[in-house]
Design a protein around this motif. Structure first.
Motif, PDB file in Angstrom:
ATOM      1  N   LEU A 126     -30.929  69.207 -20.880  1.00  0.00           N
ATOM      2  CA  LEU A 126     -29.804  68.578 -20.049  1.00  0.00           C
ATOM      3  C   LEU A 126     -31.044  68.470 -18.873  1.00  0.00           C
TER       4      LEU A 126
ATOM      5  N   ASP B 266     -31.595  60.716 -23.967  1.00  0.00           N
ATOM      6  CA  ASP B 266     -30.604  61.457 -24.288  1.00  0.00           C
ATOM      7  C   ASP B 266     -28.976  61.534 -23.895  1.00  0.00           C
ATOM      8  N   TYR B 267     -28.371  61.371 -23.406  1.00  0.00           N
ATOM      9  CA  TYR B 267     -26.444  61.507 -22.302  1.00  0.00           C
ATOM     10  C   TYR B 267     -26.339  60.668 -22.974  1.00  0.00           C
TER      11      TYR B 267
ATOM     12  N   ASN C 269     -23.618  57.173 -23.212  1.00  0.00           N
ATOM     13  CA  ASN C 269     -22.744  57.367 -24.398  1.00  0.00           C
ATOM     14  C   ASN C 269     -22.518  55.286 -24.675  1.00  0.00           C
TER      15      ASN C 269
ATOM     16  N   TYR D 154     -23.075  59.060 -20.511  1.00  0.00           N
ATOM     17  CA  TYR D 154     -21.979  60.098 -20.610  1.00  0.00           C
ATOM     18  C   TYR D 154     -21.075  60.901 -19.126  1.00  0.00           C
TER      19      TYR D 154
ATOM     20  N   ILE E  46     -22.644  64.680 -17.866  1.00  0.00           N
ATOM     21  CA  ILE E  46     -23.973  64.192 -17.732  1.00  0.00           C
ATOM     22  C   ILE E  46     -24.078  64.071 -16.316  1.00  0.00           C
TER      23      ILE E  46
ATOM     24  N   TRP F  62     -25.181  60.817 -27.083  1.00  0.00           N
ATOM     25  CA  TRP F  62     -24.200  62.190 -26.151  1.00  0.00           C
ATOM     26  C   TRP F  62     -23.807  63.373 -27.430  1.00  0.00           C
TER      27      TRP F  62
ATOM     28  N   ARG G 226     -26.226  65.456 -28.013  1.00  0.00           N
ATOM     29  CA  ARG G 226     -26.503  67.257 -27.662  1.00  0.00           C
ATOM     30  C   ARG G 226     -25.499  68.072 -27.463  1.00  0.00           C
ATOM     31  N   TYR G 227     -24.449  68.244 -28.160  1.00  0.00           N
ATOM     32  CA  TYR G 227     -23.683  69.230 -28.449  1.00  0.00           C
ATOM     33  C   TYR G 227     -23.038  69.938 -29.865  1.00  0.00           C
TER      34      TYR G 227
ATOM     35  N   ASP H 165     -24.097  73.961 -26.667  1.00  0.00           N
ATOM     36  CA  ASP H 165     -25.368  73.143 -26.249  1.00  0.00           C
ATOM     37  C   ASP H 165     -26.239  72.261 -27.423  1.00  0.00           C
TER      38      ASP H 165
ATOM     39  N   ALA I  67     -20.829  70.240 -17.616  1.00  0.00           N
ATOM     40  CA  ALA I  67     -21.324  69.105 -18.495  1.00  0.00           C
ATOM     41  C   ALA I  67     -20.070  68.936 -20.356  1.00  0.00           C
TER      42      ALA I  67
ATOM     43  N   ALA J 256     -16.659  67.548 -22.529  1.00  0.00           N
ATOM     44  CA  ALA J 256     -17.625  66.778 -23.980  1.00  0.00           C
ATOM     45  C   ALA J 256     -16.426  67.343 -25.080  1.00  0.00           C
TER      46      ALA J 256
END
Lengths: 271, 271
Positions: A7, A28-29, A31, A36, A39, A142, A145-146, A176, A189, A193
């Motif tokens: 992030l 990394d994020y 979509n 995403y 982000i 993305w 990342r969650y 996260d 962010a 999500a």
């Protein structure tokens, strides 16, 4: 930069003078076909959060997604519109190749002791240990990342529409991945999500994207610090899908039932 | 201009070329120390609605109230940020004496036949004939521009704080006064026609003002036309009052239980 957390890397901006900052999209994020939305919201908020002129902390953020964002370099243009003793208004734009791809407004506010009241009851869900984590492996970056633990309304990600429409409501534990201490940037962010309610209700992929996203930060900086990297309780819902657009409402609650953020977004969809 | 209705007069703008329009505040929608926020929202939306470049109809509106608006002349500056086949993004500013007093973003969208779904149940309230109209005589001018019939959560307008806090929720019939056929401009104004939840809960006047307001237009133009000047069902609530800011959520429902608009706002308050 706090660390090598994805992030922090994704939202890193280099001041170029005169209210301009430069950044780069990260895989990394990613979509489906662009970054995403959360982000992008976090990047635009971080431009304000890191500015030495900032008054107090973020209270409101609206992001308008104007056009597709391509992989690579972007520019952020930051304008302090007005400030009073208690509030400060910013306009922010994300540009690529000279064209505006997203606009945002940010309100910051000086927090102080006042009347306090919380008339709404926090949602109830089982402890995170009792709720299975969602398996998002192999899906969009993305989502990795969650950590999602759905107590209600887990996404179906099916290949055909549901025979009977799913509930628009989801209730989940959200954090996260990897873990990261909560701040306004990560909260901005996280407010995006939630899988689009369109996909949730229909159970399969339908072309659609967020056109406007508004997040209110109810939390003080102290409350975010106290939350640390503990999972948040998230709830999402929708009220009306009609003629190519639908709304989406979200809340993010902290440990002990404190409402940290709430939000709305409007989503365009094709069919 | 549709007629001599106060709303049409208050939102009248004269194009001055190059995306600039001129207007004047009117006493008809005056609040305590400046124009009622809903009329400012309506003015900023009307700049877009009247523009020949407009694509489809309004879908989302965010207004940021940056500074006090003085009685007299103002300028509206309109920028079409981007347009795609289905959506169009605008930035709008209201200026007085060269300084920005309000900023707005407007998303317009081309409506078409798609999947439709309305998972939320409309609120129920008694027929308007069975709900007494609120007596707002002698109060701020903008209150005279609406007819309020409160089924729940009528404002107290007391001179001392309530011994026990009032409910943040209000449920009412709401219409323009004098009556006026509903359109996007009047709907934008009406989305702010709920007494601040701060005053509702505490039962007395406390210094406070809206800093940011977001309204989503779920209605199509056909639905607004069908609504005509019939009263809307309005519902307002709030979730958290803390450290100088609180949120406010609203919905406006049409005849037959159609969600026409929903909105959120964040309000600054002094103590």
């Amino acid at each position: 930069m706090q660390s090598g957390h994805p992030l922090d890397i994704a939202t890193q901006l280099t001041p170029e003078g005169d209210g301009r900052l430069s950044g780069r999209t990260t895989a990394d994020y990613w979509n489906m076909t662009g970054p995403y939305g959360g982000i992008t919201a976090a990047i635009l908020l971080r431009a304000v959060v890191d500015d030495p002129r900032r008054l107090g902390n973020p209270v409101a953020l609206t992001v308008n997604f104007c056009a597709a964002i391509a992989a690579g370099a972007f520019e952020v243009v930051l304008v302090e519109q007005r400030r009073s003793r208690s509030t400060q208004h910013w306009s922010v734009e994300l540009r690529q190749a000279g064209a505006t791809t997203a606009t945002a407004s940010v309100v910051c506010g000086l927090r102080r002791e006042t009347f306090a009241h919380a008339p709404v009851t926090p949602p109830r869900l089982p402890p995170i240990e009792e709720v299975a984590p969602a398996d998002t492996s192999g899906r969009m970056n993305w989502l990795q990342r969650y950590r999602f633990h759905f107590a209600e309304g887990a996404p179906v990600f099916g290949t055909v529409p549901l025979a009977q429409l799913g509930s628009a409501r989801s209730l989940l534990w959200l954090s996260d991945a990897p873990a990261r201490p909560l701040d306004f940037v990560s909260l901005a962010a996280m407010a995006d999500a939630f899988i689009l309610r369109l996909l949730q209700v229909r159970g399969t992929f339908v072309p659609g994207s967020t056109v406007s996203l508004t997040t209110y930060f109810h939390a003080t900086a102290e409350e975010l610090q106290a939350q640390g990297s503990a999972p948040l309780c998230g709830v999402a819902d929708a009220r009306r899908f009609n003629a190519g657009f639908h709304d989406q409402t979200i809340e993010l609650w902290g440990t002990g039932g404190t409402l940290l953020a709430s939000g709305v977004q409007v989503v365009w969809y094709k069919e």
